[in-house]
Motif scaffolding. Structure first.
Motif, PDB file in Angstrom:
ATOM      1  N   GLY A  19       0.819  -1.208   0.000  1.00  0.00           N
ATOM      2  CA  GLY A  19       0.000   0.000   0.000  1.00  0.00           C
ATOM      3  C   GLY A  19       0.850   1.254   0.000  1.00  0.00           C
ATOM      4  O   GLY A  19       2.076   1.192  -0.194  1.00  0.00           O
ATOM      5  N   SER A  88      -4.261  -2.455   1.208  1.00  0.00           N
ATOM      6  CA  SER A  88      -4.673  -1.063   1.327  1.00  0.00           C
ATOM      7  C   SER A  88      -4.884  -0.424  -0.050  1.00  0.00           C
ATOM      8  O   SER A  88      -5.519  -1.039  -0.909  1.00  0.00           O
ATOM      9  CB  SER A  88      -3.648  -0.308   2.191  1.00  0.00           C
ATOM     10  N   LEU A 184       1.066  11.315  -4.576  1.00  0.00           N
ATOM     11  CA  LEU A 184      -0.323  11.804  -4.545  1.00  0.00           C
ATOM     12  C   LEU A 184      -0.992  11.832  -5.907  1.00  0.00           C
ATOM     13  O   LEU A 184      -2.121  11.374  -6.072  1.00  0.00           O
ATOM     14  CB  LEU A 184      -0.305  13.249  -4.033  1.00  0.00           C
ATOM     15  N   LEU A 214      -7.032   2.618  10.818  1.00  0.00           N
ATOM     16  CA  LEU A 214      -6.943   3.487   9.634  1.00  0.00           C
ATOM     17  C   LEU A 214      -8.131   3.235   8.700  1.00  0.00           C
ATOM     18  O   LEU A 214      -8.888   4.151   8.391  1.00  0.00           O
ATOM     19  CB  LEU A 214      -5.622   3.245   8.897  1.00  0.00           C
ATOM     20  N   ARG A 219     -16.193   0.480   7.340  1.00  0.00           N
ATOM     21  CA  ARG A 219     -15.998   0.929   5.946  1.00  0.00           C
ATOM     22  C   ARG A 219     -15.558  -0.235   5.074  1.00  0.00           C
ATOM     23  O   ARG A 219     -15.926  -0.334   3.907  1.00  0.00           O
ATOM     24  CB  ARG A 219     -15.001   2.085   5.903  1.00  0.00           C
TER      25      ARG A 219
END
Ligand SMILES: CC[C@H]1c2cc3[nH]c4c(c3C)C(=O)[C@H](C(=O)OC)c4c3nc(cc4[nH]c(cc(n2)[C@@H]1C)c(C(C)=O)c4C)[C@@H](C)[C@@H]3CCC(=O)O
Length: 263
Positions: A19, A88, A184, A214, A219
């Motif tokens: 991840g 992740s 990013l 996290l 979720r």
């Protein structure tokens, strides 16, 4: 099931994808356990991660980020299929690889991961980050302070809680030396895939991490509800980083998951 006597092609081969900020290094316990049990296990550094030499601040698109994984898959011998495991946000890389190299993959495994059906969009309520707004991230401005940020790295004081709350301290210490900024701009390209009915035929496994600070387990439940996998496992004692906190249980679940494959 692991080491076959029918030659290299008959060996069950796991490929691991890390991840954000992590690298091939984070899978060291799993690859060791699997190799000792006779499986083949490979972990890959995506562009700008681990010991890949590219500066992660220069990685601008998702294909560029995933290229080392794509190279590995395109270099596999004909008819050799792998089990692809992503952690992740590495789940986004796994889905992208699944769509591009469907015939090379016999099973995909998502570990506390981004698992979004090709053709659908992830809503912020389902799978995108919730902790993104908190001040736990350091932003890196690789092109200057007047330009948008190029990288993101969790601040050291938050890592134990969010990444490694149940993991051995020596792994936390080592990880803190090895984490690198996540690209990013490249990650923004994750989950932008066209519908892919062929890729959907590949068996899919989700492994949930129940003590994850996290990626909240609730979720994770919503991710699973939106695109139900063929198998679901729950690591009750795991933080976000099951490869450190519960490697032997994770190993057992992976072996059980592949036992359902007709190889
Ligand atoms: C917000 C910027 C960018 C992004 C960065 C990012 N995403 C994760 C990390 C970082 C730096 C992590 O550290 C964590 C991880 O991989 O730990 C090893 C991240 C997650 N991201 C998830 C889902 C997710 N993220 C994004 C988008 C971004 N991540 C930005 C572009 C999406 C999409 C496509 O919009 C999705 C689905 C989770 C699987 C993990 C956990 C984070 C969390 O739950 O808050």
């Amino acid at each position: 099931m692991g080491g076959g006597d029918g030659g290299e092609d008959s060996v069950v081969h796991f490929v691991f994808v890390h991840g954000a900020s992590h690298g091939a290094w984070c899978w060291y316990k799993l690859t060791t356990l699997l190799a000792a049990a006779g499986f083949k296990a490979t972990s890959v550094d995506l562009t700008g991660a681990g010991i890949n030499l590219t500066d992660s601040n220069t990685v601008v698109d998702f294909d560029q980020y995933n290229r080392p994984l794509f190279s590995l898959l395109s270099d596999l011998p004909p008819h050799h299929k792998i089990i692809l495991v992503g952690h992740s946000i590495g789940g986004g890389s796994v889905t992208e690889a699944l769509c591009k190299f469907t015939d090379k993959i016999s099973m995909v495994v998502y570990l506390a991961a981004d698992m979004v059906q090709p053709g659908s969009t992830s809503s912020p309520h389902d799978s995108a980050m919730t902790v993104g707004e908190e001040d736990i991230w350091e932003l890196i401005y690789g092109e200057g302070a007047d330009k948008p940020p190029t990288g993101m790295l969790m601040k050291e004081e938050f890592r134990r809680h969010y990444y490694y709350s149940q993991s051995p301290l020596e792994d936390v210490t080592l990880a803190c030396k090895l984490l690198r900024p996540a690209p990013l701009r490249a990650l923004n390209g994750a989950d932008k895939l066209a519908p892919n009915p062929e890729a959907e035929k590949v068996p899919r496994v989700y492994i949930k991490t129940a003590k994850d600070n996290l990626f909240d387990p609730l979720r994770q439940d919503r991710v699973v509800e939106k695109w139900p996998p063929s198998q679901l496992y729950i690591l009750e004692e795991s933080d976000h980083s099951a490869f450190f906190s519960v490697p032997t249980t994770l190993f057992a679940y992976l072996v059980r998951a592949v036992s359902f494959l007709q190889l």
